[in-house]
Design a protein around this motif. Sequence first.
Motif, mmCIF file in Angstrom:
data_model
loop_
_atom_site.group_PDB
_atom_site.id
_atom_site.type_symbol
_atom_site.label_atom_id
_atom_site.label_comp_id
_atom_site.label_asym_id
_atom_site.label_seq_id
_atom_site.Cartn_x
_atom_site.Cartn_y
_atom_site.Cartn_z
ATOM 1 N N TRP A 1 0.824 -1.208 0.000
ATOM 2 C CA TRP A 1 0.000 0.000 0.000
ATOM 3 C C TRP A 1 0.857 1.257 0.000
ATOM 4 O O TRP A 1 0.498 2.259 -0.609
ATOM 5 C CB TRP A 1 -0.938 -0.008 1.205
ATOM 6 N N LEU A 2 2.001 1.204 0.704
ATOM 7 C CA LEU A 2 2.870 2.389 0.767
ATOM 8 C C LEU A 2 3.460 2.717 -0.606
ATOM 9 O O LEU A 2 3.846 3.853 -0.858
ATOM 10 C CB LEU A 2 3.996 2.176 1.784
ATOM 11 N N ALA B 1 -1.831 4.747 6.797
ATOM 12 C CA ALA B 1 -2.021 4.679 8.252
ATOM 13 C C ALA B 1 -3.511 4.698 8.594
ATOM 14 O O ALA B 1 -3.983 3.924 9.431
ATOM 15 C CB ALA B 1 -1.299 5.839 8.924
ATOM 16 N N ARG B 2 -4.273 5.563 7.909
ATOM 17 C CA ARG B 2 -5.706 5.679 8.193
ATOM 18 C C ARG B 2 -6.441 4.400 7.790
ATOM 19 O O ARG B 2 -7.238 3.864 8.543
ATOM 20 C CB ARG B 2 -6.269 6.878 7.438
ATOM 21 N N GLN B 3 -6.144 3.886 6.584
ATOM 22 C CA GLN B 3 -6.856 2.702 6.096
ATOM 23 C C GLN B 3 -6.557 1.460 6.927
ATOM 24 O O GLN B 3 -7.435 0.635 7.151
ATOM 25 C CB GLN B 3 -6.486 2.435 4.631
ATOM 26 N N LEU B 4 -5.314 1.335 7.365
ATOM 27 C CA LEU B 4 -4.939 0.132 8.117
ATOM 28 C C LEU B 4 -5.037 0.345 9.625
ATOM 29 O O LEU B 4 -4.680 -0.543 10.406
ATOM 30 C CB LEU B 4 -3.512 -0.305 7.738
ATOM 31 N N LYS B 5 -5.510 1.554 10.012
ATOM 32 C CA LYS B 5 -5.669 1.884 11.444
ATOM 33 C C LYS B 5 -4.342 1.708 12.196
ATOM 34 O O LYS B 5 -4.252 1.003 13.206
ATOM 35 C CB LYS B 5 -6.771 1.029 12.082
ATOM 36 N N ALA C 1 4.099 3.051 13.897
ATOM 37 C CA ALA C 1 3.914 1.692 13.384
ATOM 38 C C ALA C 1 4.237 1.627 11.894
ATOM 39 O O ALA C 1 4.921 0.708 11.432
ATOM 40 C CB ALA C 1 2.483 1.238 13.637
ATOM 41 N N VAL C 2 3.772 2.632 11.123
ATOM 42 C CA VAL C 2 4.025 2.624 9.673
ATOM 43 C C VAL C 2 5.522 2.733 9.398
ATOM 44 O O VAL C 2 6.078 1.974 8.593
ATOM 45 C CB VAL C 2 3.264 3.766 8.972
ATOM 46 N N TRP C 3 6.185 3.656 10.096
ATOM 47 C CA TRP C 3 7.614 3.809 9.832
ATOM 48 C C TRP C 3 8.407 2.606 10.320
ATOM 49 O O TRP C 3 9.425 2.229 9.734
ATOM 50 C CB TRP C 3 8.154 5.096 10.450
ATOM 51 N N ARG D 1 10.873 0.573 8.007
ATOM 52 C CA ARG D 1 12.276 0.401 8.417
ATOM 53 C C ARG D 1 12.677 -1.076 8.368
ATOM 54 O O ARG D 1 13.736 -1.429 7.876
ATOM 55 C CB ARG D 1 12.468 0.949 9.839
ATOM 56 N N ARG D 2 11.778 -1.949 8.856
ATOM 57 C CA ARG D 2 12.116 -3.372 8.833
ATOM 58 C C ARG D 2 12.159 -3.912 7.401
ATOM 59 O O ARG D 2 12.992 -4.756 7.074
ATOM 60 C CB ARG D 2 11.104 -4.164 9.677
ATOM 61 N N ALA D 3 11.277 -3.409 6.529
ATOM 62 C CA ALA D 3 11.291 -3.853 5.125
ATOM 63 C C ALA D 3 12.594 -3.439 4.451
ATOM 64 O O ALA D 3 13.202 -4.222 3.711
ATOM 65 C CB ALA D 3 10.095 -3.273 4.379
ATOM 66 N N VAL D 4 13.035 -2.212 4.712
ATOM 67 C CA VAL D 4 14.300 -1.742 4.132
ATOM 68 C C VAL D 4 15.459 -2.582 4.667
ATOM 69 O O VAL D 4 16.354 -2.985 3.921
ATOM 70 C CB VAL D 4 14.500 -0.243 4.444
#
Length: 217
Positions: free
Chosen positions: A113-114, A123-127, A132-134, A138-141
């Motif tokens: 989604w990002l 952030a809004r759609q996934l509540k 949490a988003v960052w 960060r973990r994906a990177v």
Amino acid sequence: MRDHELYATILGVEAPWTVERVELDVAGGAVHVWLARREDAAAQCPECQTACPIYDHREREWRHLDTCQLQTRLHARVPRVECPTHGVVQTPVPWATPGSKFTLLFERLAIDWLREAAVTAVARQLKLGWDAVWGIERRAVARGLERRGTLQLRYVGVDEKSFQRRHDYVTVVSDLEGRRVLLRRRLCPTGVTLSIGGGPDGGQARAAGDISLARAQ
Ligand SMILES: [Zn+2]
């Protein structure tokens, strides 16, 4: 097929883990799935892979992909082992990165989604909150850098981005030639400390050419 067999199948739970029970919380809009680990299963130190005795267990919870618009919450007692070299260490689970409160599949959904939408929209759609988003990014990177190993870079861009005009800043380091993000780090707006090469994100990068710097206004 019973509910816990259904969840074992769709979650891809494998031995020594099994689905112990499933509870539906209609009022709370959630499905809770408890995973249990076979008690006699051997455990290893995650640092040195040595077989170690189990020291104790820690209750953990992860958010997984929604089930029919209900948030799916996984629960498990995760063993900690006592390693003669590394002390008491928590063992990893196959469905999540250590330290994350989300399963890998949920994090993959958020990353997909990002790529399509702004951080605030995701952030809004996934509540999810900002942190949490960052954290997911960060973990994906970090996982991407780990897969890539050592990089040879000619042009590195360092950009500072703010979030919704708030004084929340992240520094984004990019490979300008490969057009890819190498790392994101949340920083204090008054100062920048950045190191490339074997940082806590686990990846390694070597800058051998120009570095481009930009600062948010
Ligand atoms: Zn060890």
